[in-house]
Scaffold this motif. Structure first.
Motif, PDB file in Angstrom:
ATOM      1  N   LYS A   1     -39.143  -8.369 -44.123  1.00  0.00           N
ATOM      2  CA  LYS A   1     -38.937  -9.200 -42.932  1.00  0.00           C
ATOM      3  C   LYS A   1     -38.791 -10.672 -43.305  1.00  0.00           C
ATOM      4  CE  LYS A   1     -41.390  -8.327 -39.232  1.00  0.00           C
ATOM      5  NZ  LYS A   1     -42.523  -8.317 -38.268  1.00  0.00           N
ATOM      6  N   ALA A   2     -39.625 -11.142 -44.238  1.00  0.00           N
ATOM      7  CA  ALA A   2     -39.539 -12.536 -44.662  1.00  0.00           C
ATOM      8  C   ALA A   2     -38.160 -12.832 -45.251  1.00  0.00           C
ATOM      9  CB  ALA A   2     -40.634 -12.843 -45.686  1.00  0.00           C
ATOM     10  N   SER A   3     -37.653 -11.906 -46.064  1.00  0.00           N
ATOM     11  CA  SER A   3     -36.323 -12.086 -46.658  1.00  0.00           C
ATOM     12  C   SER A   3     -35.242 -12.156 -45.591  1.00  0.00           C
ATOM     13  CB  SER A   3     -36.010 -10.934 -47.626  1.00  0.00           C
ATOM     14  OG  SER A   3     -36.856 -10.964 -48.735  1.00  0.00           O
ATOM     15  N   ARG A   4     -35.327 -11.245 -44.625  1.00  0.00           N
ATOM     16  CA  ARG A   4     -34.312 -11.198 -43.581  1.00  0.00           C
ATOM     17  C   ARG A   4     -34.371 -12.436 -42.692  1.00  0.00           C
ATOM     18  NH1 ARG A   4     -30.312  -9.875 -43.904  1.00  0.00           N
ATOM     19  NH2 ARG A   4     -29.825  -8.946 -41.882  1.00  0.00           N
ATOM     20  N   ILE A   5     -35.582 -12.909 -42.391  1.00  0.00           N
ATOM     21  CA  ILE A   5     -35.721 -14.127 -41.597  1.00  0.00           C
ATOM     22  C   ILE A   5     -35.031 -15.289 -42.299  1.00  0.00           C
ATOM     23  CG2 ILE A   5     -37.397 -15.893 -40.873  1.00  0.00           C
ATOM     24  CD1 ILE A   5     -39.340 -13.583 -40.265  1.00  0.00           C
ATOM     25  N   GLN A   6     -35.297 -15.423 -43.582  1.00  0.00           N
ATOM     26  CA  GLN A   6     -34.724 -16.529 -44.338  1.00  0.00           C
ATOM     27  C   GLN A   6     -33.200 -16.423 -44.436  1.00  0.00           C
ATOM     28  OE1 GLN A   6     -36.963 -16.262 -47.965  1.00  0.00           O
ATOM     29  NE2 GLN A   6     -38.882 -16.799 -46.962  1.00  0.00           N
ATOM     30  N   GLU A   7     -32.690 -15.205 -44.624  1.00  0.00           N
ATOM     31  CA  GLU A   7     -31.246 -15.005 -44.681  1.00  0.00           C
ATOM     32  C   GLU A   7     -30.593 -15.334 -43.349  1.00  0.00           C
ATOM     33  OE1 GLU A   7     -30.903 -10.967 -45.848  1.00  0.00           O
ATOM     34  OE2 GLU A   7     -31.495 -11.334 -47.937  1.00  0.00           O
ATOM     35  N   LYS A   8     -31.262 -14.951 -42.261  1.00  0.00           N
ATOM     36  CA  LYS A   8     -30.705 -15.198 -40.928  1.00  0.00           C
ATOM     37  C   LYS A   8     -30.587 -16.691 -40.633  1.00  0.00           C
ATOM     38  CE  LYS A   8     -30.259 -10.993 -39.130  1.00  0.00           C
ATOM     39  NZ  LYS A   8     -28.976 -10.483 -38.597  1.00  0.00           N
ATOM     40  N   VAL A   9     -31.656 -17.435 -40.884  1.00  0.00           N
ATOM     41  CA  VAL A   9     -31.605 -18.856 -40.554  1.00  0.00           C
ATOM     42  C   VAL A   9     -30.666 -19.613 -41.498  1.00  0.00           C
ATOM     43  CG1 VAL A   9     -33.891 -18.816 -39.495  1.00  0.00           C
ATOM     44  CG2 VAL A   9     -33.680 -19.421 -41.917  1.00  0.00           C
ATOM     45  N   LYS A  10     -30.533 -19.118 -42.714  1.00  0.00           N
ATOM     46  CA  LYS A  10     -29.565 -19.722 -43.628  1.00  0.00           C
ATOM     47  C   LYS A  10     -28.156 -19.610 -43.052  1.00  0.00           C
ATOM     48  CE  LYS A  10     -27.448 -19.279 -48.173  1.00  0.00           C
ATOM     49  NZ  LYS A  10     -27.326 -18.476 -49.414  1.00  0.00           N
ATOM     50  N   GLY A  11     -27.896 -18.494 -42.339  1.00  0.00           N
ATOM     51  CA  GLY A  11     -26.569 -18.253 -41.781  1.00  0.00           C
ATOM     52  C   GLY A  11     -26.126 -19.286 -40.767  1.00  0.00           C
ATOM     53  N   VAL A  12     -27.097 -20.050 -40.218  1.00  0.00           N
ATOM     54  CA  VAL A  12     -26.733 -21.119 -39.272  1.00  0.00           C
ATOM     55  C   VAL A  12     -27.042 -22.497 -39.857  1.00  0.00           C
ATOM     56  CG1 VAL A  12     -26.924 -19.698 -37.208  1.00  0.00           C
ATOM     57  CG2 VAL A  12     -28.973 -20.855 -38.089  1.00  0.00           C
ATOM     58  N   GLY A  13     -27.204 -22.535 -41.173  1.00  0.00           N
ATOM     59  CA  GLY A  13     -27.354 -23.819 -41.843  1.00  0.00           C
ATOM     60  C   GLY A  13     -28.761 -24.334 -42.019  1.00  0.00           C
ATOM     61  N   PHE A  14     -29.787 -23.544 -41.608  1.00  0.00           N
ATOM     62  CA  PHE A  14     -31.175 -23.998 -41.762  1.00  0.00           C
ATOM     63  C   PHE A  14     -31.678 -23.539 -43.127  1.00  0.00           C
ATOM     64  CE2 PHE A  14     -35.803 -23.810 -41.041  1.00  0.00           C
ATOM     65  CZ  PHE A  14     -36.006 -25.076 -40.521  1.00  0.00           C
ATOM     66  N   ASP A  15     -31.463 -24.382 -44.134  1.00  0.00           N
ATOM     67  CA  ASP A  15     -31.800 -23.986 -45.490  1.00  0.00           C
ATOM     68  C   ASP A  15     -31.959 -25.218 -46.360  1.00  0.00           C
ATOM     69  OD1 ASP A  15     -32.390 -22.206 -47.499  1.00  0.00           O
ATOM     70  OD2 ASP A  15     -30.317 -21.620 -47.908  1.00  0.00           O
ATOM     71  N   TRP A  16     -32.596 -25.043 -47.508  1.00  0.00           N
ATOM     72  CA  TRP A  16     -32.718 -26.114 -48.479  1.00  0.00           C
ATOM     73  C   TRP A  16     -31.358 -26.359 -49.135  1.00  0.00           C
ATOM     74  CZ3 TRP A  16     -37.482 -28.353 -48.644  1.00  0.00           C
ATOM     75  CH2 TRP A  16     -38.561 -27.607 -48.145  1.00  0.00           C
ATOM     76  N   GLU A  17     -31.202 -27.562 -49.678  1.00  0.00           N
ATOM     77  CA  GLU A  17     -29.948 -27.900 -50.348  1.00  0.00           C
ATOM     78  C   GLU A  17     -29.974 -27.554 -51.834  1.00  0.00           C
ATOM     79  OE1 GLU A  17     -29.361 -32.024 -49.558  1.00  0.00           O
ATOM     80  OE2 GLU A  17     -28.713 -31.700 -47.480  1.00  0.00           O
ATOM     81  N   LYS A  18     -31.147 -27.699 -52.470  1.00  0.00           N
ATOM     82  CA  LYS A  18     -31.259 -27.466 -53.908  1.00  0.00           C
ATOM     83  C   LYS A  18     -32.456 -26.558 -54.205  1.00  0.00           C
ATOM     84  CE  LYS A  18     -29.604 -32.162 -54.873  1.00  0.00           C
ATOM     85  NZ  LYS A  18     -29.956 -33.466 -55.495  1.00  0.00           N
ATOM     86  N   LYS A  19     -32.322 -25.769 -55.275  1.00  0.00           N
ATOM     87  CA  LYS A  19     -33.431 -24.880 -55.620  1.00  0.00           C
ATOM     88  C   LYS A  19     -34.661 -25.667 -56.064  1.00  0.00           C
ATOM     89  CE  LYS A  19     -32.091 -23.886 -60.430  1.00  0.00           C
ATOM     90  NZ  LYS A  19     -31.732 -22.802 -61.376  1.00  0.00           N
ATOM     91  N   SER A  20     -34.461 -26.889 -56.578  1.00  0.00           N
ATOM     92  CA  SER A  20     -35.603 -27.715 -56.975  1.00  0.00           C
ATOM     93  C   SER A  20     -36.476 -28.054 -55.767  1.00  0.00           C
ATOM     94  CB  SER A  20     -35.127 -29.002 -57.655  1.00  0.00           C
ATOM     95  OG  SER A  20     -34.299 -29.761 -56.783  1.00  0.00           O
ATOM     96  N   GLN A  21     -35.845 -28.217 -54.606  1.00  0.00           N
ATOM     97  CA  GLN A  21     -36.602 -28.489 -53.380  1.00  0.00           C
ATOM     98  C   GLN A  21     -37.443 -27.284 -52.976  1.00  0.00           C
ATOM     99  OE1 GLN A  21     -33.032 -29.362 -51.081  1.00  0.00           O
ATOM    100  NE2 GLN A  21     -33.676 -31.492 -50.846  1.00  0.00           N
ATOM    101  N   VAL A  22     -36.861 -26.099 -53.161  1.00  0.00           N
ATOM    102  CA  VAL A  22     -37.584 -24.871 -52.813  1.00  0.00           C
ATOM    103  C   VAL A  22     -38.778 -24.690 -53.742  1.00  0.00           C
ATOM    104  CG1 VAL A  22     -37.327 -22.421 -52.313  1.00  0.00           C
ATOM    105  CG2 VAL A  22     -35.341 -23.911 -52.178  1.00  0.00           C
TER     106      VAL A  22
END
Length: 268
Positions: free
Chosen positions: A150-171
Motif C-alpha cells: 500500500k505504501a508503494s502504491r500510495i507513493q506511485e499514485k501521488v507521483k503521477g500528479v507531480g507530488f514527488d521529490w526532485e532528487k534521490k539525495s532529498q529522499v
C-alpha cells in the motif's frame, strides 16, 4: 449421466478462450462443487492463487507461471459466469469494458496526445481517472492491501500528479531524518521506558521513507523484502540441518556455534 464430449484444444487465442468458456459452462451446470460456488466463496481462493503466481514469478519458473496464470484465468471466467447467471454482466461485458478503459486511458496511442516518456503516460493515466469521477488520486489504492504494498502504491499514485521529490539525495535526507527521530523515541543507548505509540509512529515514518527511497531508485520493496525472507529461510534451514547432523538441538547451542553454520550457509 452421459459422458461429455471434451472440447477440442484451441489453436488460436479465440478458440482456446472459447474452450475454457465451454468447460466452465459445463462444470457450472454439472459439477456439485462448481455449482455451489459464489463470488464470495471464490474470493479467498483467488487471493491464494494470486500469491502462488507471485511465488512462481519470484522463482523465475516459467512453467509454474503459465500454470498459475491459467488458474487465475479460470477464476476470472468463474466470476463472470456467476454474474451472468444473476443478470449483472457477462464475460463479453468484462472484456469490452477493459478494452474501452485501455483505449480511453491511452490517448497517446488512440488519440492525438503526445507523450515523451513513461512518466507522461502515468501522469495522463491519473488525470484521466480523476476526470472519470475519482474523488482522490488515492481512491484506486485498495484499503485491504498489505501495508508495504500500500505504501508503494500510495507513493506511485501521488507521483503521477507531480507530488514527488526532485532528487534521490532529498529522499535519502528524509530517511536519515526519520531514522534520527525514531532513535530519539526509541532510546537506543539505554533502557529508559519509551512511549510505544510515538516509537511506533516514528518507525512507520521510517519505513515509509525507506519504501519511498526504494521506489525512487527503482527497487520494488515488496520483492526485495520477500527475497530477503527466502534467503533467511534457506540459511536458517541449513543451520537446522547441520545442527541435526551434529546431534544437537538449536536451543542447546550457543550463538557462536550457530554462527559457524550460518556463515557456512552464506557461502552456498
Amino acid at each position: 449421466m452421459p459422458q461429455n464430449i471434451i472440447p477440442a484444444e484451441g489453436n488460436n487465442p479465440a478458440s482456446a478462450f472459447e474452450r475454457l468458456l465451454t468447460i466452465m459452462n459445463t462444470l457450472r451446470a454439472q459439477c456439485p462443487w462448481d455449482k455451489k460456488q459464489t463470488i464470495e466463496s471464490l474470493r479467498h481462493l483467488t487471493i491464494e492463487e494470486t500469491y502462488e503466481l507471485s511465488d512462481a514469478i519470484l522463482e523465475g519458473d516459467s512453467q509454474e507461471i503459465k500454470k498459475e496464470i491459467g488458474d487465475i484465468m479460470l477464476h476470472l471466467v468463474f466470476y463472470a459466469k456467476i454474474a451472468s447467471e444473476k443478470g449483472d454482466f457477462d464475460i463479453v461485458d468484462v472484456l469490452n469494458s477493459i478494452c474501452e478503459k485501455l483505449i480511453v486511458r491511452h490517448p497517446h496511442i488512440y488519440g492525438d496526445v503526445v507523450v515523451e516518456n513513461e512518466e507522461d503516460v502515468k501522469r495522463n493515466w491519473e488525470q484521466i481517472k480523476l476526470r472519470e469521477g475519482n474523488k482522490s488520486v488515492l481512491s484506486g489504492v485498495p484499503p485491504s492491501l498489505p501495508a508495504l504494498v500500500k505504501a508503494s502504491r500510495i507513493q506511485e499514485k501521488v507521483k503521477g500528479v507531480g507530488f514527488d521529490w526532485e532528487k534521490k539525495s532529498q529522499v535519502w535526507e528524509k530517511v536519515e531524518e526519520e531514522m534520527e527521530e525514531f532513535k530519539q523515541e526509541f532510546n537506543t543507548t539505554d533502557d529508559t521506558p519509551i512511549d510505544m505509540d510515538k516509537a511506533e509512529g516514528e518507525f512507520g515514518d521510517l519505513l515509509f521513507s525507506l519504501i519511498n527511497y526504494a521506489r525512487f531508485i527503482k527497487i520494488n520493496p515488496e520483492n526485495a523484502l520477500e527475497k530477503t525472507n527466502r534467503k533467511f529461510i534457506k540459511r536458517f534451514q541449513y543451520l537446522e540441518l547441520k545442527a541435526t547432523e551434529k546431534g544437537k538441538a538449536l536451543q542447546d547451542m550457543t550463538l557462536a556455534e550457530m554462527d559457524i553454520f550460518w556463515n557456512e550457509a552464506k557461502t552456498i
